[in-house]
Design an enzyme around this catalytic site. Structure first.
Site, PDB file in Angstrom:
ATOM      1  N   SER A  11       0.847  -1.185   0.000  1.00  0.00           N
ATOM      2  CA  SER A  11       0.000   0.000   0.000  1.00  0.00           C
ATOM      3  C   SER A  11       0.896   1.253   0.000  1.00  0.00           C
ATOM      4  O   SER A  11       1.714   1.410  -0.901  1.00  0.00           O
ATOM      5  CB  SER A  11      -0.960  -0.040   1.186  1.00  0.00           C
ATOM      6  OG  SER A  11      -1.985   0.889   1.019  1.00  0.00           O
ATOM      7  N   ASP A  59      -8.440  -5.306  -6.153  1.00  0.00           N
ATOM      8  CA  ASP A  59      -8.024  -4.171  -5.331  1.00  0.00           C
ATOM      9  C   ASP A  59      -8.497  -2.892  -5.999  1.00  0.00           C
ATOM     10  O   ASP A  59      -7.921  -2.457  -6.996  1.00  0.00           O
ATOM     11  CB  ASP A  59      -6.503  -4.161  -5.170  1.00  0.00           C
ATOM     12  CG  ASP A  59      -6.026  -3.078  -4.216  1.00  0.00           C
ATOM     13  OD1 ASP A  59      -6.870  -2.295  -3.729  1.00  0.00           O
ATOM     14  OD2 ASP A  59      -4.819  -3.018  -3.951  1.00  0.00           O
ATOM     15  N   HIS A  90      -6.969  -5.768  -1.639  1.00  0.00           N
ATOM     16  CA  HIS A  90      -5.778  -5.059  -1.157  1.00  0.00           C
ATOM     17  C   HIS A  90      -4.962  -5.945  -0.225  1.00  0.00           C
ATOM     18  O   HIS A  90      -3.819  -5.631   0.088  1.00  0.00           O
ATOM     19  CB  HIS A  90      -6.230  -3.789  -0.435  1.00  0.00           C
ATOM     20  CG  HIS A  90      -5.193  -2.707  -0.347  1.00  0.00           C
ATOM     21  ND1 HIS A  90      -4.516  -2.209  -1.434  1.00  0.00           N
ATOM     22  CD2 HIS A  90      -4.718  -2.015   0.722  1.00  0.00           C
ATOM     23  CE1 HIS A  90      -3.683  -1.264  -1.039  1.00  0.00           C
ATOM     24  NE2 HIS A  90      -3.777  -1.127   0.262  1.00  0.00           N
TER      25      HIS A  90
END
Length: 702
Positions: free
Chosen positions: A563, A646, A678
């Site tokens: 991320s 995602d 994610h």
């Protein structure tokens, strides 16, 4: 982001090809191939990816009224079926033998431990009852479609739950009834997809009904016709609901915004619905950030909740608010405190609020005095009551002698503990994974303080391999945290697991760089609109400082993260000036312009990046702090993971980075997980992830 992180250009490797490429790797990590050679204590083995997933995942579910018996759950992953099995157990709080409470195939979750000792729990969408003594279970409800997010009223005569309701015909089969085999989605606004799902026009709403020992009356949708969600999407649950103490009204959390407005705001409010009149009142009107977790004190006289001040800032300081009895004045009890609250609960006598919060690279319990009238004071006293190198992940309940808590360390998964008010030392109640850990080679964890480039102290956790020898040299990994405003504490992950990384022979450094809670509100805020600035310099300061140690092999340094951590890896690849020999990025942001155009929670991008790329005021974000703009300096092997579902960091980010690396002739690999979001939630996919991860490190940090 916070909520909470193929060989050949433009080709996506198939599952079959992936299986073929990984089938030769053993279940137990081969230290010759996947790890660094190191010596281990005879009879002890390093933690492996498979063993990590074989550990039981513990959650506290409830306490008996007298505080003597704990009900908890354990989830165990079944590799053959690629799913987890969850069961309930009971154990005396003061020590004793655990007893299995449920054993049916499926997952049970406790709703309430009643004063009578009956445990109400949900199983396959229905409510069941079983006495805590282990007597025979009885199914109470048989509702078509099952029940979600159940809250029973204090008088036991009513029930609140959520159900999805079709409001907008986004899907062609709902819009055009004569075309039942069509599969088309039509949107006129944003919020057309969120996290990992496309919006189908169905909105979860709270329902209320009468309840009599399993018999549920006609349910009423208290948000009938409204195109809003309650609980919140995508992660809200029963904590978004509360009953008034008199059982005559309900409270619910909702962001009453639609479409494009919804995607750009965090302004949830807490609403009260009166059952008799059918009227709704907004108790947090004018409070523009997140308002969540409605809760009454034990005698029902004080209403409390968590609140953030700023609309669009999901990582803002989280404060505890109350409505002052009598005047209904909103009082911020933690305004004067330089920290942010994770969760809270009232003491049984109503004189204190216990809450958890990040502090100094850990998460601890604090207490706030709220004796009658104290809310009139400007600064009620706040004390930290737990201390140590561990995280307190939840407050289960209170007994006459202390608190029942859940806790983790970087080297221990969640277990349940007792914290005595006298003595102040945690005592372990559950021991689900102790036998497994007793057979594992231990990894040492130490704190380290570095001077950052601006002269400020930078705290890091450093994790060492089993049987660490300071006279040897070890490859070392810089861990880049996601969020970006997420804390690196003593948490225990089943993917980014520091114990597992160290057990394969790597030293790991995990800095609490700019943007992490636990070091004051300003430190947390400093990363916003400065993603590629001081936080990246903090990472370089931390790895440079640790590299001064003779046991760090400076020719075998890697940087890893997901991320914002994946973004950090992409940024470091362009500015590291030869420090690193390997990079791994999972669902990282590569091109900030294309990311802004495809991510779903625009409030996050608007706050943390400053806004859209066409606004010249944000130029630095999309130039200097855009990893894509530094790709001309890329020259280091890089592994890129990307989830197909995602929508926070969509697939194009990983594809663009991989294509750039391939076209520049850089050793690179693209691992595509089509069914993951994610995160990586499937156990077998997680095993592939770990094998690719450690295989890559073995190839590039030889």
């Amino acid at each position: 982001m916070r909520k909470i992180t193929i060989i050949g250009a433009c080709l996506l490797i198939s599952n079959m090809a992936m299986a073929q490429r990984t089938k030769d790797l053993p279940d137990k990590m081969d230290r010759q191939k996947l790890a660094v050679k190191t010596m281990y204590t005879p009879g002890l083995e390093p933690l492996s990816p498979k063993k990590l997933w074989e550990l039981g995942r513990v959650a506290a579910e409830g306490l008996s009224k007298d505080g003597k018996t704990l009900v908890y759950s354990v989830s165990n992953y079944q590799f053959d079926e690629n799913k987890s099995e969850k069961n309930l157990y009971t154990i005396p709080v003061n020590g004793g033998v655990a007893k299995q409470f449920t054993s049916e195939a499926g997952s049970e979750s406790v709703l309430k431990v009643e004063d009578t000792g009956d445990v109400l729990y949900t199983f396959k969408g229905q409510i069941w009852k079983k006495n805590i003594d282990g007597s025979e279970a009885k199914q109470l409800t048989n509702i078509e479609g099952g029940l979600e997010n159940v809250k029973l009223s204090p008088d036991g005569k009513k029930i609140m739950f959520s159900k999805a309701v079709l409001i907008k015909p986004y899907h062609s089969v709902d819009k055009y009834k004569d075309l039942p085999k069509s599969d088309v989605y039509i949107y006129d606004n944003l919020d057309y997809r969120h996290w990992d799902s496309w919006m189908d026009g169905r909105f979860k709403h709270p329902f209320v009904a009468s309840y009599d020992n399993g018999q549920i009356g006609e349910a009423k949708d208290i948000m009938e016709g409204e195109a809003f969600y309650s609980p919140q999407m995508p992660f809200g649950g029963a904590e978004d609901f509360a009953w008034a103490p008199d059982s005559k009204s309900v409270f619910y959390v909702c962001k009453k915004k639609f479409g494009t407005d919804y995607a750009q705001s965090t302004n949830t409010d807490i609403y009260q619905y009166d059952l008799a009149s059918g009227t709704t009142k907004n108790w947090t009107e004018g409070m523009l950030g997140y308002d969540t977790h409605p809760e009454f004190n034990p005698d029902g006289s004080v209403f409390s909740w968590l609140s953030m001040k700023t609309d669009g800032y999901e990582a803002d300081k989280n404060d505890i608010y109350i409505l002052e009895p009598g005047s209904n004045r909103k009082v911020n009890l933690t305004a004067h405190w330089d920290g942010t609250v994770n969760s809270f609960t009232w003491s049984k006598d109503g004189k204190k609020i216990f809450f958890t919060a990040p502090v100094g690279g850990t998460v601890q319990v604090f207490e706030l005095g709220v004796e009658k009238g104290v809310w009139n004071k400007m600064q009620p006293k706040i004390n930290q009551i737990t201390k140590g190198d561990f995280d307190i992940t939840g407050i289960v309940g209170e007994t006459k002698d202390g608190l029942v808590l859940t806790s983790t360390k970087m080297t221990r998964a969640t277990e349940v503990f007792f914290f005595p008010f006298k003595g102040k030392e945690l005592r372990q109640i559950t021991t689900v994974n102790d036998a497994d850990y007793s057979k594992m080679a231990a990894t040492k964890v130490e704190s380290r303080v570095t001077k950052a480039s601006d002269g400020k102290d930078l705290f890091s956790w450093v994790i060492y391999p089993p049987d660490f020898d300071p006279n040897k040299k070890y490859p070392t990994l810089l861990f880049c945290q996601g969020g970006p405003q997420s804390a690196t504490t003593q948490s225990y992950s089943f993917r980014w697991n520091f114990q597992l990384l160290a057990s394969q022979g790597y030293i790991v450094i995990a800095p609490n760089r700019r943007g992490m809670p636990g070091w004051g509100v300003k430190w947390n805020e400093d990363i916003s609109k400065d993603w590629g600035g001081q936080a990246i310099r903090d990472y370089l300061s931390a790895i440079d400082d640790l590299s001064k140690e003779k046991y760090v092999d400076k020719d075998r340094l890697g940087a890893i993260g997901a991320s914002y951590g994946g973004y950090s890896v992409f940024m470091l690849a362009g500015v590291h000036e030869g420090r690193f020999k390997s990079f791994i990025s999972h669902c990282g942001l590569f091109d900030m312009e294309s990311w802004y155009g495809t991510t779903e929670e625009l409030f996050f991008a608007n706050h943390d990046l400053g806004g859209p790329y066409w606004d010249k005021a944000n130029a630095k974000t999309y130039t200097d702090y855009n990893p894509m703009r530094h790709v001309n300096k890329w020259d280091t092997p890089i592994l890129i993971f990307q989830g197909g579902k995602d929508f926070r960091v969509p697939i194009g980010q990983g594809q663009e980075a991989f294509q750039a690396a391939q076209l520049k002739g850089i050793k690179s690999r693209f691992v595509y997980l089509p069914e993951e979001n994610h995160w990586v939630l499937s156990g077998q996919n997680a095993q592939v992830w770990q094998r690719e991860f450690f295989g890559w490190l073995s190839e590039t940090l030889k």
